[in-house]
Every structure is written in structure tokens, then in C-alpha cells.
Enzyme design. Sequence first.
Site, PDB file in Angstrom:
ATOM      1  N   ASP A 144      -3.070  -2.378   2.415  1.00 52.05           N
ATOM      2  CA  ASP A 144      -3.353  -3.381   3.444  1.00 52.05           C
ATOM      3  C   ASP A 144      -2.130  -4.280   3.672  1.00 52.05           C
ATOM      4  O   ASP A 144      -1.801  -4.633   4.807  1.00 52.05           O
ATOM      5  CB  ASP A 144      -4.552  -4.228   3.024  1.00 52.05           C
TER       6      ASP A 144
ATOM      7  N   HIS B 146     -10.791  -5.349  -0.865  1.00 51.96           N
ATOM      8  CA  HIS B 146     -10.272  -4.235  -0.069  1.00 51.96           C
ATOM      9  C   HIS B 146     -11.437  -3.694   0.752  1.00 51.96           C
ATOM     10  O   HIS B 146     -12.040  -2.661   0.453  1.00 51.96           O
ATOM     11  CB  HIS B 146      -9.693  -3.154  -0.976  1.00 51.96           C
TER      12      HIS B 146
END
Length: 268
Positions: A97, A125
Site C-alpha cells: 500500500d 491492510h
Amino acid sequence: MFCLGVVATSNEAEAFQGVNVAILIGGSPRKDGMERKDLIGKNVAIYKSQASALQQHAAPNCKVLVVANPANTNALVLKEFAPAIPARNITCLTRLDHNRALGQFAEKLNVHVGDVKNAIIWGNHSSTQFPDASHATALTDRGERPVRELVADEKWLREEFVRTVQQRGAAMIKARKQSSSLSAASAACDHMRDWILGTPKGTWVSMGVYSDGSYGVPEGVFYSFPVTCEKGEWSVVQGLQIDDFARSKMEASATELKEEKSIAYGFL
């Protein structure tokens, strides 16, 4: 003399015997339309078993990176069932990410991704993660400047940028009918390289680590923070200013992690 080779095995005891680094990519994969609760239930049993094997066979100071989703909660299950491994030595992957956030800035500003640094991924996440541009900088022909100043579009930074990074995994699944693989592998390599060899001076990265209460994040969950690494140890970057918008997003992700923890413990 070093003997290099590959041991392919389905025996966990053999796989983890004496390992100094364990990168756990095995798990029940997330599929299109799958509820997160279902994913947690399928992975609890897997991570209980892997934790037991690490507990018995890994080197005492083994470093563990959990990649398989739900990564934060899988890491928590692992910690619970591998008490011999220090909590600081268990992490989960949010570098993918983080790299996506840097890529979004680079594309927006038309600069090389290597010239952008210090984005932050806060939280889980998952789609509640908060990609934070507040402290990111980019190197331009006028020197290093804040991304917020260069972009000069607060609406984009708070909406489209955040949404794109949050939903990139789901978009990949929709397009490919399976989760990303090569980009996740690259991010795992980035994560371990920086953890072991250290982060460049003045640069931090995002890692899912066991919360010590920094920034008001509740203890007892694995949460993504900005960290620096040196001599094989990570440290949460302290003293960053958090505005009300960021705080609300960070708290929402913490709430989801507490809910996931409750669900996971129901399967233990």
C-alpha cells in the site's frame, strides 16, 4: 562454506527448522465477493498451525513477515500461538500500500517514484486503511517540497488518492480474478530489506507492527505505522502532527482491527 539450495516441502517442521526469516504467504486467498469474516475464519486455523511450527523449530530471534490476508489479524493469531517469538519480531505487510501511495504521487506530479518519500499507511491492510499525504515530500527541480504543496488539491488528496490506494487490491481482484502477486512479492522484499539493512536517513516506510499505544492507537492489535529501521530493529516515527481528518480515519481502521480481533478469537 555455504550450501545454497531450495527445499520444497509441505512439512511445517521441516520448512521452519532453524529459520532466521519467515515470510508467510500461505493462506486461504481472498476471492471476489468474499466476506472478511469468512476469510478470517479460514485463516485462523492456518496461522495457529504455522505459529506452532515456528514456536518449536525457528531460530530464537526469527523475523516474521505475514503477507497473506487478513495480514494484520493473521499476525495477531501468530503472536498468540508463538509466544517464544518476540512481538517486535512479527510484522505484517503494508509496504504494498505504501508503494502504491508513492506511485500515485509520482504519477500526479510527473516525477520518478524514487524521488517521492514519507507517505504513510495507517491502520489495517484493508479498505479502512488511511493513506496519508500529510508528511510526504517529492524532489523537484526546485528542491524537496511537500507533496500537499505541489499537488495543491486537497480534495484529490483526501478523496481520490485515498480511495485509489484503499481499493487497489479489490480492483486487482476484479480485473484479474485473483489478488496481486508480483507487486506483493516486490513489496515483501522491500519490507525485509529495510527491516534488516535499515531505512535511508530521513526516510520512513510503513509496516504493520504490534501497537505500543503510539498516536493513541489501542494496544493489542497489529497496526500500520510509519517506521524507521536500524540494525535490524524498527521504531515508530514519533511526534508527527495528526489533524482531525486523519485522526478520524485512523480511529476507523483501529475499530475494524478490534472487531477482527474479536472475530478471530471466536475461532480460537
